[in-house]
Motif scaffolding. Sequence first.
Motif, PDB file in Angstrom:
ATOM      1  N   HIS A  29      -6.183   5.303 -13.569  1.00  9.32           N
ATOM      2  CA  HIS A  29      -5.232   4.269 -13.990  1.00  9.32           C
ATOM      3  C   HIS A  29      -4.141   3.983 -12.958  1.00  9.32           C
ATOM      4  O   HIS A  29      -3.332   3.098 -13.165  1.00  9.32           O
ATOM      5  CB  HIS A  29      -4.550   4.668 -15.297  1.00  9.32           C
ATOM      6  CG  HIS A  29      -5.460   4.665 -16.477  1.00  9.32           C
ATOM      7  ND1 HIS A  29      -5.818   3.510 -17.151  1.00  9.32           N
ATOM      8  CD2 HIS A  29      -6.108   5.671 -17.092  1.00  9.32           C
ATOM      9  CE1 HIS A  29      -6.625   3.811 -18.136  1.00  9.32           C
ATOM     10  NE2 HIS A  29      -6.830   5.108 -18.132  1.00  9.32           N
ATOM     11  N   GLY A  30      -4.086   4.717 -11.912  1.00  5.94           N
ATOM     12  CA  GLY A  30      -2.977   4.537 -10.993  1.00  5.94           C
ATOM     13  C   GLY A  30      -1.670   4.908 -11.685  1.00  5.94           C
ATOM     14  O   GLY A  30      -1.614   5.831 -12.508  1.00  5.94           O
ATOM     15  N   LEU A  31      -0.610   4.189 -11.375  1.00  8.17           N
ATOM     16  CA  LEU A  31       0.673   4.400 -12.023  1.00  8.17           C
ATOM     17  C   LEU A  31       0.929   3.260 -12.992  1.00  8.17           C
ATOM     18  O   LEU A  31       0.684   2.096 -12.653  1.00  8.17           O
ATOM     19  CB  LEU A  31       1.812   4.439 -10.990  1.00  8.17           C
ATOM     20  CG  LEU A  31       2.050   5.778 -10.288  1.00  8.17           C
ATOM     21  CD1 LEU A  31       0.961   6.076  -9.274  1.00  8.17           C
ATOM     22  CD2 LEU A  31       3.410   5.788  -9.623  1.00  8.17           C
ATOM     23  N   PHE A  64      -2.906   3.774  -2.863  1.00  6.06           N
ATOM     24  CA  PHE A  64      -2.776   2.829  -3.962  1.00  6.06           C
ATOM     25  C   PHE A  64      -2.359   1.462  -3.432  1.00  6.06           C
ATOM     26  O   PHE A  64      -1.406   1.349  -2.656  1.00  6.06           O
ATOM     27  CB  PHE A  64      -1.711   3.295  -4.959  1.00  6.06           C
ATOM     28  CG  PHE A  64      -2.088   4.524  -5.732  1.00  6.06           C
ATOM     29  CD1 PHE A  64      -1.623   5.767  -5.348  1.00  6.06           C
ATOM     30  CD2 PHE A  64      -2.902   4.422  -6.843  1.00  6.06           C
ATOM     31  CE1 PHE A  64      -1.957   6.902  -6.062  1.00  6.06           C
ATOM     32  CE2 PHE A  64      -3.247   5.552  -7.569  1.00  6.06           C
ATOM     33  CZ  PHE A  64      -2.772   6.795  -7.174  1.00  6.06           C
ATOM     34  N   CYS A  65      -3.069   0.458  -3.894  1.00  5.44           N
ATOM     35  CA  CYS A  65      -2.671  -0.915  -3.677  1.00  5.44           C
ATOM     36  C   CYS A  65      -1.783  -1.320  -4.853  1.00  5.44           C
ATOM     37  O   CYS A  65      -2.058  -0.932  -5.999  1.00  5.44           O
ATOM     38  CB  CYS A  65      -3.929  -1.788  -3.616  1.00  5.44           C
ATOM     39  SG  CYS A  65      -3.648  -3.547  -3.397  1.00  5.44           S
ATOM     40  N   ALA A  66      -0.731  -2.080  -4.595  1.00  4.49           N
ATOM     41  CA  ALA A  66       0.188  -2.469  -5.665  1.00  4.49           C
ATOM     42  C   ALA A  66       0.650  -3.896  -5.471  1.00  4.49           C
ATOM     43  O   ALA A  66       0.816  -4.363  -4.342  1.00  4.49           O
ATOM     44  CB  ALA A  66       1.388  -1.522  -5.710  1.00  4.49           C
ATOM     45  N   TRP A  84       0.859  -1.177   0.000  1.00  4.33           N
ATOM     46  CA  TRP A  84       0.000   0.000   0.000  1.00  4.33           C
ATOM     47  C   TRP A  84       0.901   1.235   0.000  1.00  4.33           C
ATOM     48  O   TRP A  84       1.826   1.348   0.821  1.00  4.33           O
ATOM     49  CB  TRP A  84      -0.917   0.030   1.220  1.00  4.33           C
ATOM     50  CG  TRP A  84      -2.112  -0.853   1.089  1.00  4.33           C
ATOM     51  CD1 TRP A  84      -2.277  -2.113   1.572  1.00  4.33           C
ATOM     52  CD2 TRP A  84      -3.337  -0.522   0.433  1.00  4.33           C
ATOM     53  NE1 TRP A  84      -3.515  -2.594   1.244  1.00  4.33           N
ATOM     54  CE2 TRP A  84      -4.187  -1.643   0.554  1.00  4.33           C
ATOM     55  CE3 TRP A  84      -3.813   0.618  -0.242  1.00  4.33           C
ATOM     56  CZ2 TRP A  84      -5.483  -1.658   0.023  1.00  4.33           C
ATOM     57  CZ3 TRP A  84      -5.092   0.596  -0.761  1.00  4.33           C
ATOM     58  CH2 TRP A  84      -5.909  -0.533  -0.628  1.00  4.33           C
ATOM     59  N   TYR A  85       0.603   2.130  -0.955  1.00  7.53           N
ATOM     60  CA  TYR A  85       1.288   3.408  -1.028  1.00  7.53           C
ATOM     61  C   TYR A  85       0.287   4.518  -0.728  1.00  7.53           C
ATOM     62  O   TYR A  85      -0.882   4.448  -1.090  1.00  7.53           O
ATOM     63  CB  TYR A  85       1.866   3.654  -2.429  1.00  7.53           C
ATOM     64  CG  TYR A  85       3.146   2.906  -2.736  1.00  7.53           C
ATOM     65  CD1 TYR A  85       3.109   1.624  -3.260  1.00  7.53           C
ATOM     66  CD2 TYR A  85       4.388   3.506  -2.529  1.00  7.53           C
ATOM     67  CE1 TYR A  85       4.294   0.950  -3.569  1.00  7.53           C
ATOM     68  CE2 TYR A  85       5.573   2.841  -2.840  1.00  7.53           C
ATOM     69  CZ  TYR A  85       5.511   1.567  -3.351  1.00  7.53           C
ATOM     70  OH  TYR A  85       6.682   0.899  -3.655  1.00  7.53           O
ATOM     71  N   PHE A 130      -0.177  -1.251 -10.252  1.00  5.45           N
ATOM     72  CA  PHE A 130      -0.956  -0.463  -9.305  1.00  5.45           C
ATOM     73  C   PHE A 130      -2.447  -0.557  -9.586  1.00  5.45           C
ATOM     74  O   PHE A 130      -2.872  -0.691 -10.745  1.00  5.45           O
ATOM     75  CB  PHE A 130      -0.555   1.018  -9.385  1.00  5.45           C
ATOM     76  CG  PHE A 130       0.777   1.326  -8.786  1.00  5.45           C
ATOM     77  CD1 PHE A 130       1.934   1.117  -9.507  1.00  5.45           C
ATOM     78  CD2 PHE A 130       0.871   1.823  -7.499  1.00  5.45           C
ATOM     79  CE1 PHE A 130       3.183   1.396  -8.956  1.00  5.45           C
ATOM     80  CE2 PHE A 130       2.112   2.115  -6.937  1.00  5.45           C
ATOM     81  CZ  PHE A 130       3.260   1.897  -7.675  1.00  5.45           C
ATOM     82  N   GLY A 131      -3.237  -0.416  -8.525  1.00  4.21           N
ATOM     83  CA  GLY A 131      -4.658  -0.183  -8.679  1.00  4.21           C
ATOM     84  C   GLY A 131      -4.901   1.284  -9.020  1.00  4.21           C
ATOM     85  O   GLY A 131      -3.974   2.107  -9.041  1.00  4.21           O
ATOM     86  N   ALA A 132      -6.171   1.616  -9.264  1.00  2.00           N
ATOM     87  CA  ALA A 132      -6.524   2.980  -9.678  1.00  2.00           C
ATOM     88  C   ALA A 132      -6.542   3.959  -8.516  1.00  2.00           C
ATOM     89  O   ALA A 132      -6.576   5.171  -8.727  1.00  2.00           O
ATOM     90  CB  ALA A 132      -7.879   2.973 -10.379  1.00  2.00           C
TER      91      ALA A 132
END
Lengths: 111, 112
Positions: free
Chosen positions: B41-43, A91-93, A36-37, A101-103
């Motif tokens: 879209h995130g990154l 952000f979940c990654a 998580w960011y 990454f998620g949106a």
Amino acid sequence: AQTVTQSQPEMSVQEAETVTLSCTYDTSENNYYLFWYKQPPSRQMILVIRQEAYKQQNATENRFSVNFQKAAKSFSLKISDSQLGDTAMYFCALNGNKLVFGAGTILRVKS
Amino acid sequence: DAGITQSPRHKVTETGTPVTLRCHQTENHRYMYWYRQDPGHGLRLIHYSYGVKDTDKGEVSDGYSVSRSKTEDFLLTLESATSSQTSVYFCAIREGTGPEQYFGPGTRLTVT
């Protein structure tokens, strides 16, 4: 292919309350990591917490903890005792072979 | 603080002009990455590098090129900028053998 889905575009919580942000993912990798960011209005990307897929124990960092359900491919973030400074995009990654990454979920903490 | 800087921090340019963004790191990390961030879209990964002169494409590499002639610098070039490349661009590094990536402060690019 790896995918990450965050189904909550926006959430709000009262100061000092607890909030949970949802994340589901998909990967064919056996070994992977989840993160998580946090991105506050300053735009800086800050790593909050990480989870290794091979570890059953849920990761915890101070007021931040995760609920990792490997079979369900779910990775939620719980923030306890929410503070105004927690207001940010989260952000979940997923990192299997690449970081995906998620949106994002916008979290607003209200006083 | 992973010692990552990006320059410029903001840029406005016209369609069709070339643009180069610079990522600089001070701690000799092997892996460096370029992402773009867009709403919804995130990154998304544009290109990455696993050493000097060693680079590879990411998910959204069309219209972008990269170069890494020194360990500390990773350059992202838009050969002919288009309005669809208006975005926030992030550089990231990966420390040692760990999976975590740490990000620079970002560059906001507007193509008019």
